[in-house]
Scaffold this active site. Structure first.
Site, PDB file in Angstrom:
ATOM      1  N   ARG B 311     -19.773 -44.515  36.945  1.00 34.12           N
ATOM      2  CA  ARG B 311     -19.804 -43.653  35.867  1.00 34.12           C
ATOM      3  C   ARG B 311     -18.633 -42.951  35.693  1.00 34.12           C
ATOM      4  NH1 ARG B 311     -23.142 -40.848  31.556  1.00 34.12           N
ATOM      5  NH2 ARG B 311     -24.760 -42.351  32.028  1.00 34.12           N
ATOM      6  N   GLU B 757     -25.812 -32.767  30.415  1.00 36.61           N
ATOM      7  CA  GLU B 757     -24.522 -32.871  31.325  1.00 36.61           C
ATOM      8  C   GLU B 757     -23.082 -32.741  30.647  1.00 36.61           C
ATOM      9  OE1 GLU B 757     -26.181 -36.761  32.252  1.00 36.61           O
ATOM     10  OE2 GLU B 757     -25.297 -36.490  34.260  1.00 36.61           O
TER      11      GLU B 757
END
Lengths: 453, 804
Positions: B311, B757
């Site tokens: 990621r 997030e």
């Protein structure tokens, strides 16, 4: 020992309490009052905050490092007692709900109790009042909105506690410095507990069994503050919030450092005597007091002696205090305020200093009369910067003098590297702080806390 | 409709009165025992002798266990079985559990745990990037590389080239509630586990394996966590497994919670990175090519490090169309805590590097950093212009049912996929070949610059800096484009269970967990909207593996997207059944039956929802349904770095102003302005809470939160006394947060967007603003490391003044 106190308005009498049992453990494990949370078990997060009322009024304190005997004669209010008898929400509780002050909710009872206590006293400096409560979810903004929203609401009657009349519980809980002197002389190996903000961690973190323990919190005569034309004197048991208040007008920079010293909760427990007697090289009072030319007053039995504070600190972990001897007071002369106390730490509030530089430099007719400079975090003990002082004394108060004197820091200090700062940073910023003192004296903006967008 | 309303958190009245129950607050059965781990004091070595007699003899100790006493799997890893519950004879970091104490109190267990006498054959630990590279100590066989075009050639041919690098520290989660679990033995071999976890199914799986029972013998319940932030995705396994094993062995309920210092020493944190970059630009600031080299410090066990590092690679473009890009990622194995999931899951580490590149390039080119960014943004939102890259469907392969497939660390089977079509040149694509079609930042940037008065403030700051020699101010802008979906595609599914009782009250359950983000409230708002009833009629209940099975972790910001849709499906099933029944009885068309304002209308008849539920019950209509949802459109090959890993992107932008004392490096945030994209927000109050909190947590990561290990591998910052998360006064003095008035261009639940997030990365602007303030000292670009503590800022000043 047997103790008595109020818990959410009801009398509690406990017999044979373990002297180092904490209020938090007792609340959660013995009473099943699980609203009060354990977040860190060392007084740094505030999740365990409760309100304690004694002769000095209502105060927020960390229950994780509060030993049960320290409660004798006081009133304890937990989050379960913040709401009214019929479940009415306290104004701070309602504001926290309405303004989204809780997310995960774990820190919330601690915040609520800090807010209940500060609301009771009418305090409006919310950032300072809540500096001892950590929240990881909200970013604090909605909590402060809630604190502000609750300001105008009256204090509910149900949170107004009074301390209880309580007889002497035990010789280990002396009621005066005379009693303390006597019992300590008989038990010179005892651990003295003033506010338990350091000793508490010996128990909760080092898991030490302390025996015997003598508690000083009922020695009211050690809590005197005396300010005369010539002298300012703090009894050893003066807590740091009271000390900060007393210094606000006399030495505002010192008072501002105290505002950043730990948190409201810790300052209500922490005492100036404890901060000196434990001999920590990173206690923030000693360097400031050394810069003020303080004298330390010690007592053993009926014998008293006094010495310049800096002489009390002999070496790391070693102080000039004999078994059975205790700190009675610290005093320093009245003087024009030339003191600046600079505390460098990773976080402004509630952090231990990497460097604490305290400068007291008097100047007349453009010449340095006398420089007294004390530092914490730069050596194994709180220490004067004697070489720097010598390089300043008698010299013109100019940038050139300052730049020349800065070099003398290398002769005064050989700091160490640890998790708070490197040796280089400590030494170089110690120098920079002298420059800051000079520039501040010339009217320059040097304090980021005084700058706004 | 109850969706879109700014309702308070459903548990707020419980939070403020201290009645919200966390694991350690649950009343325990008589005789409950308490656990603590004995920990390794060395970072690497072999156990040569173990004398636990003093532990066993300590007051209150009932039992002491070592690896040899474990009846079945000695494994708490969420990925490749490399993490034993108790040391198997070797130790890999300071703080690794070696033995387990079972005692009559928490304190007795903690005291006894310190009495172990263990001899070690000590080896030299691997603690740094250099040491790991020298020893080739890594996860996976070598670096992963994702590329688009030819970055090296593009950089070589560019008019301007910048190079640099920085250290990027990890981050302790510092959830206020430490890790905790309680296991209660049930009849037969069954076990009930209460766990403070983001991933009940994983707990269930690990406990079942450790007890040697099928998953159906273990029930895991999680009502709430006192904060998670990714730190409770896999790190709760050890406590739950330990409790279950001890409960099985003793027949008594067993509880374990880590003391704060233990928690910080034992559990994993955000991955620290070292990142270096080279980038080429034309004279207008258009990026020609960029190359990143990422070293992720993963700690001793794999845990979730691979998807985290992936990621980071996937966010190396952030908001910018990179014509040529190369990202090389090394996953280094070190003798420290096993780094784990943490809000953003590697995304922040990848994103901060390109933001650093943008600021560095703007400095070198003399461009305004916002203008620099805008020139490199992806194209504005538009319908897809390219055929999505389709990964061929592979034949089904056999799967080991004992693999923990619900873990983000699970093995993905992609090797058999055929090569995918190369990315067309010049498309509005990411370095991994996904077309960006929902880009919102052009409009958001414009709006934020205006609302924050950026231009005037920038000028005012220049004036201030010209006048002040000691305190310098800085300002910076940073955008966020964050990909939403688990990159392990099969995790993008969710289930729900909804009951309507005959009095019209609704009982709701889904696979998501509540850690403070307000998921339960959002999902309840969805249910209330589907039935057209007041929110008070909906009861949200604890997450329970017996109600909804095979759940994914509540992670990757996916909670409301996935579970909201699953709950909607379940509600709609029941609603349709009720409508069908009532329509039939009234000879109406089922589609004409409406559910609004607490009433069900059919033809001329209007029933309260409760009446309608009672009628349906009497009509023998099932009022219970499951719901299921899987995210459409996504497919991803993590080895090749190709596909569409994300269903959509969430966006945000922030402007931060700071002040720095150049004498000491002391600094603070003066003002932050934020505009964030939550799509059509399900609950604006909860979403703004996520944004405010995310920003402060992100800024904390990059400023005061410094993890320090000594040269033995000892974590020196293992308590809040030494590890400094932001306190109250560290939030910006002026803090303006607004939501972008938009809606998700994909068909998410009520067109909302995930919000857990993304806002975390808005804090990057604080770090860049510090750099901007230091740059006011003149000289050269102040290449700050992170976190920019006072000391690091001071070093930055010294560097550009040539002092050190």
């Amino acid at each position: 020992m047997d103790i008595t106190f109020l818990l959410n308005g009801e009398t509690v009498e406990l017999a044979d309490v373990d002297p180092t049992a904490t209020l938090l453990d007792w609340l959660r494990e013995d009473r099943g009052l699980t609203g009060t949370k354990e977040g860190c078990n060392e007084g740094d997060c505030g999740a365990c905050t409760v309100m304690i009322t004694d002769e000095g009024g209502a105060k927020a304190l960390n229950s994780c490092i509060l030993f049960l005997p320290q409660l004798h004669g006081k009133a304890v209010r937990t989050v379960e007692g913040a709401s009214g008898p019929n479940g009415e929400a306290h104004p701070v509780q309602q504001a926290m709900v309405d303004l989204h002050g809780s997310q995960c909710g774990f820190c919330t009872p601690g915040f609520v109790m800090s807010m209940v206590a500060s609301h009771s006293s009418g305090a409006k400096d919310h950032d300072t009042q809540l500096a001892g409560n950590l929240c990881r979810c909200t970013g604090y903004a909605p909590i402060i909105r809630a604190a502000k929203a609750a300001e105008e609401h009256p204090v509910p009657v149900w949170v107004k506690d009074e301390p209880v009349a309580a007889l002497a519980a035990s010789p280990m809980l002396p009621g005066s410095s005379d009693e303390l002197a006597a019992v300590y002389a008989e038990n010179p190996d005892a651990t003295l507990v003033a506010g338990a903000t350091d000793v508490g961690l010996w128990v909760t973190k080092q898991l030490r069994d302390l025996d015997p323990v003598i508690f000083l919190n009922r020695c009211d005569d050690l809590k005197d503050i005396s300010i005369t034309d010539n002298e300012i004197r703090f009894g050893a048991m003066v807590d740091m919030n009271r000390m900060g208040e007393a210094l606000t007008d006399l030495h505002p920079s010192y008072a501002e450092m105290i505002r950043r010293y730990a948190s409201v909760q810790v300052r209500y427990a922490a005492t100036v005597g404890g901060n000196i007697a434990n001999g920590s090289p990173i206690g923030d009072n000693p360097p400031a007091l050394i810069a003020l030319d303080a004298t330390l007053h010690l007592r053993k039995g009926d014998t008293r002696r006094s010495l310049p504070l800096e002489e009390f600190f002999i070496d790391y972990g070693k102080q000039d205090r004999s078994p059975g001897e205790f700190v009675e007071a610290v005093s320093f002369p009245r003087q024009p305020d030339r003191l600046k106390v600079y505390k460098l730490s990773k976080r402004f509030d509630q952090d231990i200093s990497a460097v604490c530089g305290c400068f007291n430099i008097t100047v007349s007719n453009g010449v340095v009369d006398q420089a007294r400079i004390g530092f914490g975090g730069m050596a194994g003990i709180p220490k004067r910067a004697s070489h720097v002082e010598a390089a300043l004394n008698g010299k013109p108060w100019t940038q050139e003098t300052v730049q020349a004197a800065i070099l003398a820091f290398d002769d005064d200090f050989t700091p160490m590297t640890d998790m708070r700062a490197s040796a280089t940073y400590r030494l170089e910023t110690a120098k920079a702080l002298l420059e800051r003192y000079y520039l501040e004296d010339q009217g320059e903006v040097t304090n980021v806390l005084e700058v706004s967008a | 409709m109850s969706v879109t309303k700014p309702l308070p958190h459903d548990a707020a009245p419980l939070h403020v009165s201290g009645t919200a129950r966390y694991v350690d607050d649950i009343p325990t059965p008589k005789g409950t025992l308490y656990l603590a781990f004995g920990l390794s004091p060395i970072a690497k070595g072999k156990i040569t002798a173990m004398d636990l007699s003093a532990v066993k003899a300590a007051e209150g100790v009932e039992m002491v266990m070592t690896a040899e006493d474990l009846p079945f799997a000695n494994d708490v890893s969420p990925s490749i079985h490399d993490e034993p519950l108790l040391s198997d004879g070797t130790v890999h970091y300071i703080g690794q559990p070696v033995f387990l104490v079972v005692a009559t109190s928490h304190l007795a267990a903690r005291k006894a745990a310190r009495l172990g006498k263990i001899d070690y054959d000590e080896e030299t630990p691997i603690l740094t990037v250099e040491e790991a590279l020298a020893a080739d100590s890594r996860f996976e066989e070598g670096p992963r590389i994702y590329a688009k075009g030819d970055a090296d050639a593009a950089i070589a041919g560019a008019a301007h080239v910048i190079e640099g690098g920085f250290e990027l520290g990890g981050q302790e989660h510092f959830y206020l509630e430490g890790q905790a679990a309680l296991a209660v033995p049930n009849e037969g071999a069954d076990m009930l586990v209460h766990s403070s976890t983001q991933h009940p199914t994983e707990i269930q799986h690990k406990v079942a394996d450790a007890l040697g029972v099928p998953m159906h013998a273990v029930r895991v319940e999680t009502r709430r966590m006192g904060g998670g932030f990714g730190g409770k995705e896999s790190q709760g396994n050890a406590l739950a497994v330990a409790c279950a094993i001890a409960a099985r062995a003793t027949g008594k309920a067993c509880k374990m919670r880590y003391d704060r210092d233990d928690d910080m020493v034992i559990t994993g944190k955000r991955h620290a990175f070292r990142i270096s970059y080279r980038a080429g630009f034309d004279e207008h600031g258009h990026i020609q090519g960029v190359s990143f080299l990422q070293y992720a410090i993963c700690g001793w066990a794999q845990d979730l490090s691979l998807p985290v590092a992936d990621r980071a690679m996937l966010h190396s473009d952030n908001a910018y169309l990179l014509p040529n890009a190369r990202i090389e990622s090394h996953r280094l194995k070190t003798n420290t805590q096993s780094a784990t999931a943490y809000r953003g899951f590697g995304g922040p580490q990848g994103m901060i590097a390109i933001e650093r590149v943008m600021d560095h390039a703007a400095y070198e080119l003399g461009l305004d950093p916002v203008e620099m960014r805008r020139r490199n943004y992806y194209d504005p939102a538009h319908p897809p212009t390219m055929e999505p890259e389709h990964l061929a469907k592979r034949p089904l392969e056999r799967v080991d049912p004992h693999e923990d497939l619900t873990s983000l660390g699970a093995v993905e089977q992609v090797e058999t996929a055929p090569p995918v079509r190369p990315v067309p040149e010049g498309g509005n694509t990411t370095p991994y070949g996904m077309e960006v079609t929902d880009f919102e930042l052009h409009g958001m940037t414009e709006a934020l610059l205006k609302s924050s008065d950026y231009v005037a403030r920038k000028a005012a700051i220049e004036t201030w800096n010209a006048k002040n020699s000691v305190v310098k101010k800085g300002i910076a802008f940073s955008p966020v484009k964050f990909g939403i979906s688990f990159t392990l595609t099969h995790l993008n599914q969710a289930g729900a269970l909804v009951h309507v009782y005959q009095d019209g009250s609704v009982h709701l359950n889904h696979g998501g967990t509540e850690m403070g983000q307000g998921l339960f409230q959002k999902v309840a708002q969805v249910a209330a909207s589907r039935f057209g009833i007041p929110l008070e009629m909906v009861k949200i209940t604890a997450t329970d593996t017996a109600k909804v099975p095979n759940t994914s972790a509540t992670a990757a910001s996916s909670g409301s997207d996935l579970n909201g849709m699953a709950v909607k499906a379940a509600c709609d099933t029941i609603r349709d059944r009720m409508a069908d029944y009532l329509a039939e009885r009234h000879q109406a068309d089922p589609s004409s039956v409406t559910f609004t304002d607490g009433h069900v209308s059919v033809g001329e008849e209007r029933y309260t929802f409760a009446e309608a539920a009672a009628l349906a019950y009497q009509g023998r209509i099932s009022l219970s349904a499951t719901g299921f949802y899987k995210t459409p459109k996504i497919e991803w090959d993590r080895i090749k770095g190709r596909g569409r890993p994300f269903y959509y992107f969430a966006y945000g932008a922030s402007v931060t102003e700071v002040a720095v004392d150049t004498l000491t490096g002391e600094n603070r945030i003066l003002r932050a302005d934020i505009l964030h994209d939550a799509g059509a927000s399900l609950n604006p109050a909860l979403d703004i809470g996520q944004v405010e909190g995310g920003y402060v947590q992100g800024a904390g990561w990059l400023t005061t939160e410094e993890l320090v290990w000594d040269d033995k591998g000892n974590l020196r910052t293992h308590a809040p006394s030494t590890y400094k998360i932001p306190a109250c006064s560290d939030r910006p003095d002026i803090f303006n947060v607004a939501l972008w008035d938009g809606q998700n261009r994909e068909e998410t639940i009520y067109r909302s967007k995930a919000v857990g997030e993304p806002p975390f990365m808005l804090g990057i602007s604080a770090w860049l603003a510090l750099s901007n303030a230091v740059a006011a000292c003149g000289g050269s670009y102040p290449a700050l490391d992170a976190p920019a503590t006072a000391e690091e800022v001071w070093r930055g000043v010294q560097r550009i003044k040539g002092g050190i």
